[in-house]
Design a protein around this motif. Structure first.
Motif, PDB file in Angstrom:
ATOM      1  N   VAL A  72       0.813  -1.221   0.000  1.00  0.00           N
ATOM      2  CA  VAL A  72       0.000   0.000   0.000  1.00  0.00           C
ATOM      3  C   VAL A  72       0.844   1.268   0.000  1.00  0.00           C
ATOM      4  O   VAL A  72       0.298   2.373  -0.028  1.00  0.00           O
ATOM      5  CB  VAL A  72      -0.970   0.026   1.217  1.00  0.00           C
ATOM      6  N   ILE A  73       2.163   1.109   0.020  1.00  0.00           N
ATOM      7  CA  ILE A  73       3.033   2.277  -0.052  1.00  0.00           C
ATOM      8  C   ILE A  73       2.951   2.881  -1.452  1.00  0.00           C
ATOM      9  O   ILE A  73       3.013   2.179  -2.455  1.00  0.00           O
ATOM     10  CB  ILE A  73       4.494   1.908   0.276  1.00  0.00           C
ATOM     11  N   THR A  74       2.789   4.184  -1.523  1.00  0.00           N
ATOM     12  CA  THR A  74       2.674   4.873  -2.811  1.00  0.00           C
ATOM     13  C   THR A  74       4.022   4.918  -3.525  1.00  0.00           C
ATOM     14  O   THR A  74       5.027   5.310  -2.930  1.00  0.00           O
ATOM     15  CB  THR A  74       2.170   6.315  -2.607  1.00  0.00           C
ATOM     16  N   PRO A  75       4.078   4.527  -4.815  1.00  0.00           N
ATOM     17  CA  PRO A  75       5.331   4.625  -5.571  1.00  0.00           C
ATOM     18  C   PRO A  75       5.871   6.049  -5.579  1.00  0.00           C
ATOM     19  O   PRO A  75       5.105   7.009  -5.621  1.00  0.00           O
ATOM     20  CB  PRO A  75       4.924   4.180  -6.987  1.00  0.00           C
ATOM     21  N   ALA A  76       7.189   6.155  -5.541  1.00  0.00           N
ATOM     22  CA  ALA A  76       7.819   7.482  -5.428  1.00  0.00           C
ATOM     23  C   ALA A  76       8.517   7.881  -6.722  1.00  0.00           C
ATOM     24  O   ALA A  76       8.829   7.050  -7.571  1.00  0.00           O
ATOM     25  CB  ALA A  76       8.840   7.458  -4.294  1.00  0.00           C
ATOM     26  N   GLN A  77       8.747   9.178  -6.852  1.00  0.00           N
ATOM     27  CA  GLN A  77       9.562   9.707  -7.938  1.00  0.00           C
ATOM     28  C   GLN A  77      10.986   9.854  -7.404  1.00  0.00           C
ATOM     29  O   GLN A  77      11.216  10.567  -6.435  1.00  0.00           O
ATOM     30  CB  GLN A  77       9.020  11.065  -8.402  1.00  0.00           C
ATOM     31  N   THR A  78      11.940   9.180  -8.012  1.00  0.00           N
ATOM     32  CA  THR A  78      13.308   9.127  -7.493  1.00  0.00           C
ATOM     33  C   THR A  78      14.328   9.406  -8.595  1.00  0.00           C
ATOM     34  O   THR A  78      14.002   9.330  -9.786  1.00  0.00           O
ATOM     35  CB  THR A  78      13.584   7.739  -6.882  1.00  0.00           C
ATOM     36  N   PRO A  79      15.566   9.731  -8.214  1.00  0.00           N
ATOM     37  CA  PRO A  79      16.588  10.071  -9.214  1.00  0.00           C
ATOM     38  C   PRO A  79      17.036   8.875 -10.042  1.00  0.00           C
ATOM     39  O   PRO A  79      16.849   7.721  -9.657  1.00  0.00           O
ATOM     40  CB  PRO A  79      17.748  10.604  -8.354  1.00  0.00           C
ATOM     41  N   THR A  80      17.641   9.172 -11.190  1.00  0.00           N
ATOM     42  CA  THR A  80      18.186   8.126 -12.069  1.00  0.00           C
ATOM     43  C   THR A  80      19.708   8.069 -11.974  1.00  0.00           C
ATOM     44  O   THR A  80      20.348   7.466 -12.833  1.00  0.00           O
ATOM     45  CB  THR A  80      17.766   8.371 -13.535  1.00  0.00           C
ATOM     46  N   ASP A  81      20.279   8.682 -10.951  1.00  0.00           N
ATOM     47  CA  ASP A  81      21.726   8.632 -10.760  1.00  0.00           C
ATOM     48  C   ASP A  81      22.160   7.184 -10.516  1.00  0.00           C
ATOM     49  O   ASP A  81      21.401   6.376  -9.954  1.00  0.00           O
ATOM     50  CB  ASP A  81      22.142   9.495  -9.566  1.00  0.00           C
ATOM     51  N   LEU A  82      23.399   6.875 -10.906  1.00  0.00           N
ATOM     52  CA  LEU A  82      23.881   5.499 -10.807  1.00  0.00           C
ATOM     53  C   LEU A  82      23.941   5.006  -9.367  1.00  0.00           C
ATOM     54  O   LEU A  82      23.729   3.823  -9.111  1.00  0.00           O
ATOM     55  CB  LEU A  82      25.259   5.385 -11.467  1.00  0.00           C
ATOM     56  N   TRP A  83      24.200   5.900  -8.405  1.00  0.00           N
ATOM     57  CA  TRP A  83      24.244   5.473  -6.999  1.00  0.00           C
ATOM     58  C   TRP A  83      22.881   4.963  -6.551  1.00  0.00           C
ATOM     59  O   TRP A  83      22.789   4.003  -5.778  1.00  0.00           O
ATOM     60  CB  TRP A  83      24.728   6.609  -6.090  1.00  0.00           C
ATOM     61  N   PHE A  84      21.807   5.609  -7.063  1.00  0.00           N
ATOM     62  CA  PHE A  84      20.472   5.166  -6.673  1.00  0.00           C
ATOM     63  C   PHE A  84      20.080   3.892  -7.412  1.00  0.00           C
ATOM     64  O   PHE A  84      19.327   3.068  -6.875  1.00  0.00           O
ATOM     65  CB  PHE A  84      19.440   6.271  -6.948  1.00  0.00           C
ATOM     66  N   ILE A  85      20.578   3.711  -8.623  1.00  0.00           N
ATOM     67  CA  ILE A  85      20.345   2.464  -9.366  1.00  0.00           C
ATOM     68  C   ILE A  85      20.988   1.304  -8.609  1.00  0.00           C
ATOM     69  O   ILE A  85      20.400   0.221  -8.473  1.00  0.00           O
ATOM     70  CB  ILE A  85      20.921   2.557 -10.788  1.00  0.00           C
ATOM     71  N   PHE A  86      22.209   1.532  -8.101  1.00  0.00           N
ATOM     72  CA  PHE A  86      22.899   0.522  -7.298  1.00  0.00           C
ATOM     73  C   PHE A  86      22.087   0.194  -6.043  1.00  0.00           C
ATOM     74  O   PHE A  86      21.874  -0.982  -5.712  1.00  0.00           O
ATOM     75  CB  PHE A  86      24.287   1.042  -6.901  1.00  0.00           C
ATOM     76  N   LEU A  87      21.621   1.229  -5.344  1.00  0.00           N
ATOM     77  CA  LEU A  87      20.833   1.040  -4.129  1.00  0.00           C
ATOM     78  C   LEU A  87      19.528   0.299  -4.433  1.00  0.00           C
ATOM     79  O   LEU A  87      19.123  -0.606  -3.683  1.00  0.00           O
ATOM     80  CB  LEU A  87      20.529   2.395  -3.495  1.00  0.00           C
ATOM     81  N   SER A  88      18.890   0.655  -5.532  1.00  0.00           N
ATOM     82  CA  SER A  88      17.641  -0.003  -5.926  1.00  0.00           C
ATOM     83  C   SER A  88      17.859  -1.483  -6.177  1.00  0.00           C
ATOM     84  O   SER A  88      17.048  -2.329  -5.774  1.00  0.00           O
ATOM     85  CB  SER A  88      17.066   0.657  -7.187  1.00  0.00           C
ATOM     86  N   GLY A  89      18.966  -1.817  -6.832  1.00  0.00           N
ATOM     87  CA  GLY A  89      19.271  -3.223  -7.093  1.00  0.00           C
ATOM     88  C   GLY A  89      19.506  -4.005  -5.822  1.00  0.00           C
ATOM     89  O   GLY A  89      19.006  -5.127  -5.659  1.00  0.00           O
ATOM     90  N   SER A  90      20.249  -3.416  -4.882  1.00  0.00           N
ATOM     91  CA  SER A  90      20.568  -4.122  -3.639  1.00  0.00           C
ATOM     92  C   SER A  90      19.334  -4.334  -2.772  1.00  0.00           C
ATOM     93  O   SER A  90      19.220  -5.347  -2.071  1.00  0.00           O
ATOM     94  CB  SER A  90      21.636  -3.350  -2.849  1.00  0.00           C
ATOM     95  N   ILE A  91      18.368  -3.406  -2.831  1.00  0.00           N
ATOM     96  CA  ILE A  91      17.137  -3.556  -2.046  1.00  0.00           C
ATOM     97  C   ILE A  91      16.168  -4.514  -2.738  1.00  0.00           C
ATOM     98  O   ILE A  91      15.598  -5.405  -2.111  1.00  0.00           O
ATOM     99  CB  ILE A  91      16.462  -2.186  -1.835  1.00  0.00           C
ATOM    100  N   ALA A  92      16.004  -4.345  -4.040  1.00  0.00           N
ATOM    101  CA  ALA A  92      15.026  -5.152  -4.777  1.00  0.00           C
ATOM    102  C   ALA A  92      15.398  -6.626  -4.786  1.00  0.00           C
ATOM    103  O   ALA A  92      14.526  -7.494  -4.698  1.00  0.00           O
ATOM    104  CB  ALA A  92      14.902  -4.632  -6.209  1.00  0.00           C
TER     105      ALA A  92
END
Length: 317
Positions: free
Chosen positions: A144-164
């Motif tokens: 039920v958490i609302t999807p967020a608008q987030t940056p496309t910087d490579l550091w955040f892509i790395f973080l997204s991969g490690s969490i997902a």
């Protein structure tokens, strides 16, 4: 011939996991669990330790391969990769064209998968029940958490991969939906279809780091607190049902990278209400049929896995 059959089945299990991970709301970990390879997968991932590093530094490739269960991982990952490359467009087509039927299939699959997982619990205690209820609450909250608008910087892509990736190996919690919450699902899928090497490489490294860390935690929980861990995993599956309910009303929309207006926030509704608010056919009969098919698929897989375990025990004795 037996090896060919065994690895062929493992490859198909990998394809099933990859196909599930493409769908926001369905976990590849669920498929790994019901196909009987979940604990072996965790053990193989966790085996990338200091002993594996020593084998690599001393160029003992055969010892390294055996230590990390290399053949198992290679075949499984080949199936997952094949599915991601070949089935991504198919699954998205089905989501766009036959959403109710596809979500119904996964709904039936996850319901019975939760039962299959929960029946592994051999002793129900207070903490086991609490773990199960906690798993339901956590997974439901995630959906039920609302999807967020987030940056496309490579550091955040790395973080997204490690969490997902942590969610991808958890039955019931979808790595794809975690990416959706982080605002990176469409971005990663587009990068996959366009083969954006830089983004995919950074995302892949993040996945590896997250996977190696998280798999050890799950393995430790299963070794020390098996019943509690299983209850938690079953709870995750039950809680995730909120996300994959077939009939939804679109509350708000957003514009994607292609300039198309797509659903942003949705709410679950009953089939009759769905028809009233959307003007579309709820396909109730087809939905029930596909729920039964999904449930039947899990029961068939569980039956085959039980027979294989029985045969293995007979041979070893």
């Amino acid at each position: 011939m037996n090896y060919l059959k065994m690895y062929g089945q493992l490859f198909l299990k990998g394809m099933a996991m990859g196909g599930a991970d493409v769908v926001p709301g369905v976990s590849g970990g669920t498929l790994a669990f019901i196909t009987g390879i979940y604990e072996r997968l965790l053990d193989a991932i966790s085996s990338f330790d200091k002993d594996a590093l020593q084998h690599a530094l001393k160029f003992r490739w055969q010892a390294l391969w055996q230590h990390v269960d290399g053949t198992f991982l290679a075949v499984l990952l080949s199936g997952i990769a094949t599915s991601l490359v070949t089935l991504a467009k198919v699954i998205h087509y089905l989501l766009d064209t036959y959403p109710i039927q596809l979500w119904s299939f996964f709904f039936g699959l996850v319901i019975i998968a939760a039962y299959v997982v929960a029946k592994e619990i051999n002793q129900w205690k207070g903490r086991v029940i609490i773990a199960g209820l906690g798993g339901i609450a956590i997974a439901y909250t995630v959906t039920v958490i609302t999807p967020a608008q987030t940056p496309t910087d490579l550091w955040f892509i790395f973080l997204s991969g490690s969490i997902a990736i942590c969610a991808m190996i958890l039955p019931g919690i979808s790595g794809s939906f975690i990416l959706l919450i982080l605002g990176k699902y469409e971005y990663i899928v587009t990068s996959l279809n366009e083969f954006n090497v830089t983004v995919l490489a950074v995302f892949g490294v993040g996945c590896v780091v997250g996977l190696l860390s998280f798999a050890r935690l799950i393995s430790w929980l299963l070794d020390r607190y098996y019943n509690t861990a299983i209850a938690l995993l079953a709870g995750f599956m039950i809680g995730s049902l909120n996300k994959i309910w077939p009939w939804k009303e679109v509350v708000s929309t957003r514009t994607n990278s292609k300039g198309e207006e797509v659903p942003f926030i949705t709410e679950n509704v009953l089939p009759g209400v769905y028809e009233q608010v959307t003007g579309q056919t709820p396909y109730l009969g087809q939905a029930i049929l596909f729920m039964i098919i999904g449930a039947g698929a899990v029961l068939a897989i569980d039956l085959v896995a039980a027979r294989q375990q029985k045969t293995t025990k007979t041979v070893s004795n």
